[in-house]
Structures are given as C-alpha cells and as structure tokens.
Design a protein around this motif. Structure first.
Motif, PDB file in Angstrom:
ATOM      1  N   SER A 198       0.818  -1.217   0.000  1.00 46.48           N
ATOM      2  CA  SER A 198       0.000   0.000   0.000  1.00 46.48           C
ATOM      3  C   SER A 198       0.846   1.259   0.000  1.00 46.48           C
ATOM      4  O   SER A 198       1.952   1.283   0.534  1.00 46.48           O
ATOM      5  CB  SER A 198      -0.907   0.014   1.232  1.00 46.48           C
ATOM      6  N   ILE A 199       0.272   2.295  -0.597  1.00 45.79           N
ATOM      7  CA  ILE A 199       0.836   3.635  -0.562  1.00 45.79           C
ATOM      8  C   ILE A 199      -0.324   4.573  -0.262  1.00 45.79           C
ATOM      9  O   ILE A 199      -1.453   4.314  -0.672  1.00 45.79           O
ATOM     10  CB  ILE A 199       1.561   3.988  -1.884  1.00 45.79           C
ATOM     11  N   GLY A 251      -5.798  17.034   1.324  1.00 48.15           N
ATOM     12  CA  GLY A 251      -6.595  17.744   2.325  1.00 48.15           C
ATOM     13  C   GLY A 251      -6.787  16.855   3.538  1.00 48.15           C
ATOM     14  O   GLY A 251      -5.843  16.321   4.096  1.00 48.15           O
ATOM     15  N   ILE A 252      -8.066  16.645   3.934  1.00 53.56           N
ATOM     16  CA  ILE A 252      -8.355  15.809   5.101  1.00 53.56           C
ATOM     17  C   ILE A 252      -8.568  14.347   4.722  1.00 53.56           C
ATOM     18  O   ILE A 252      -8.789  13.503   5.579  1.00 53.56           O
ATOM     19  CB  ILE A 252      -9.597  16.338   5.862  1.00 53.56           C
ATOM     20  N   ILE A 253      -8.495  14.047   3.445  1.00 56.84           N
ATOM     21  CA  ILE A 253      -8.745  12.686   2.963  1.00 56.84           C
ATOM     22  C   ILE A 253      -7.421  11.955   2.755  1.00 56.84           C
ATOM     23  O   ILE A 253      -6.485  12.485   2.158  1.00 56.84           O
ATOM     24  CB  ILE A 253      -9.563  12.715   1.660  1.00 56.84           C
ATOM     25  N   ASN A 254      -7.367  10.728   3.250  1.00 59.48           N
ATOM     26  CA  ASN A 254      -6.201   9.876   3.085  1.00 59.48           C
ATOM     27  C   ASN A 254      -6.614   8.697   2.215  1.00 59.48           C
ATOM     28  O   ASN A 254      -7.456   7.904   2.607  1.00 59.48           O
ATOM     29  CB  ASN A 254      -5.711   9.399   4.458  1.00 59.48           C
ATOM     30  N   LYS A 255      -6.044   8.581   1.012  1.00 58.34           N
ATOM     31  CA  LYS A 255      -6.434   7.544   0.063  1.00 58.34           C
ATOM     32  C   LYS A 255      -5.354   6.472  -0.016  1.00 58.34           C
ATOM     33  O   LYS A 255      -4.192   6.758  -0.287  1.00 58.34           O
ATOM     34  CB  LYS A 255      -6.670   8.162  -1.329  1.00 58.34           C
ATOM     35  N   LYS A 256      -5.761   5.218   0.204  1.00 54.55           N
ATOM     36  CA  LYS A 256      -4.859   4.070   0.140  1.00 54.55           C
ATOM     37  C   LYS A 256      -4.947   3.468  -1.258  1.00 54.55           C
ATOM     38  O   LYS A 256      -6.034   3.179  -1.752  1.00 54.55           O
ATOM     39  CB  LYS A 256      -5.282   3.041   1.183  1.00 54.55           C
ATOM     40  N   LEU A 257      -3.792   3.270  -1.910  1.00 56.21           N
ATOM     41  CA  LEU A 257      -3.725   2.681  -3.242  1.00 56.21           C
ATOM     42  C   LEU A 257      -2.706   1.545  -3.258  1.00 56.21           C
ATOM     43  O   LEU A 257      -1.854   1.446  -2.374  1.00 56.21           O
ATOM     44  CB  LEU A 257      -3.336   3.738  -4.284  1.00 56.21           C
TER      45      LEU A 257
END
Length: 184
Positions: free
Chosen positions: A123-124, A129-135
C-alpha cells in the motif's frame, strides 16, 4: 634550489585546472537520478514521470524536482504534475508536497503528502486535504511517460485546485453521493 619560471607556473596552473575540471566532471556525472534516490527512501521510483530534467535535494530532505513540461499520467486516478515539484523527503514519506494534483470527477485536488507503510507493504497513501487515500503501490513501481494530451472538456485545460479542507470535504461528500447515484 629550484627556480620557477613563468612557463613552469602556467604549466602548474594548467595541470591544477585540469585536475579540478576532472573532479568536477566526475562529481556531476556521479549525481544519482531521482529515480535511484526514491527507493533509498523506501518510496517507489514511479512516483515521478520520466520527464525529470533536474533536481536538488538538501541535507534536511527539502527537494525541488524540475520537469521538462507539465505532465498528466493515468494511475488509478489521473495525476497532473507541474513543471516544478517540491516538498520534504524522509524515509517512507514526502511531506509539504507542492506541484502534484489528482483528479476526482472533474475537480483537481492538491496532493499534500505521500507515504508508505514501514515495514513496506503493498500500500501507498496519498493525503489530499483531510482525505487519506490508500492505493496499490505496484502501479507506482515503474517510471511512466506523460500522456500526449488530456482527454477532458476544453473548459478544463489545466487543473483547477481546491485548497481548503472544508471545500474538499463538501466535494468528497458530493462525489460519494454522485457515485452512489450512478450505481443505482
């Protein structure tokens, strides 16, 4: 006692300049590419496009990367790179990031931070902003080329940036509702 003549001094000066020139050329040639440096910090080399022309990296981790031109690359999301990208590089993360945006629906958002799990996983994480997206990190392992053009309406030739967290929150809520609407 040896005497120095003007001819000897100019020969010595020429030899010294040749040595310094060789050392300078060796130092310049030995500069690692940015794609070699990222993995040394635990990050995938494909975070940046193949159009990097120069970079600087200070001892405290502050960096500036220069691209030949602005660039779009399609990962899970469309990403826009400005010609100048800056931030702070530390092991497993890039913080204070400037110059990279990601598209969500028709709106562009600044990517503020990129980090990976320590110890490494698949994962990376991208902080927008306030959103943390895992890809999935695997899509960033290979250095990619820029797209030749942006396939979007002509009224959006370059990213429109959302800078404040409240607007980002509202858009993400609308985005989620829109996606739920599309699923039904």
């Amino acid at each position: 006692m040896a005497t120095t003549t003007p001819s000897n001094r100019s020969s010595e000066a020429f030899a010294l300049m040749a040595i310094l020139s060789t050392l300078l050329c060796t130092a310049v040639a030995a500069k690692e590419s940015v794609y070699e440096i990222l993995p040394k910090y635990g990050l995938p080399s494909g975070l940046l496009p193949d159009t990097v022309t120069d970079y600087t990296l200070d001892e405290d981790g502050q960096f500036v990367v220069v691209l030949a031109k602005p660039c779009y690359i399609q990962f899970d999301y469309l990403v826009y790179y400005e010609t100048k990208i800056s931030g702070k590089l530390s092991y497993g993360s890039i913080t204070n990031l400037k110059g990279i945006q990601v598209q969500r629906l028709f709106i562009w958002f600044n990517v503020d931070e990129i980090r990976v799990d320590l110890p490494p996983s698949d994962s990376i994480y991208f902080q927008v902003g306030i959103i943390n997206k895992k890809l999935d990190v695997h899509q960033f392992k290979t250095v990619r080329s820029c797209r030749k053009s942006l396939s979007c309406p002509p009224f959006l030739p370059r990213p429109i940036q959302v800078r404040d967290s409240f607007t980002l929150f509202l858009i993400s809520c609308l985005d989620a509702r829109f996606l739920l609407f599309l699923e039904h």
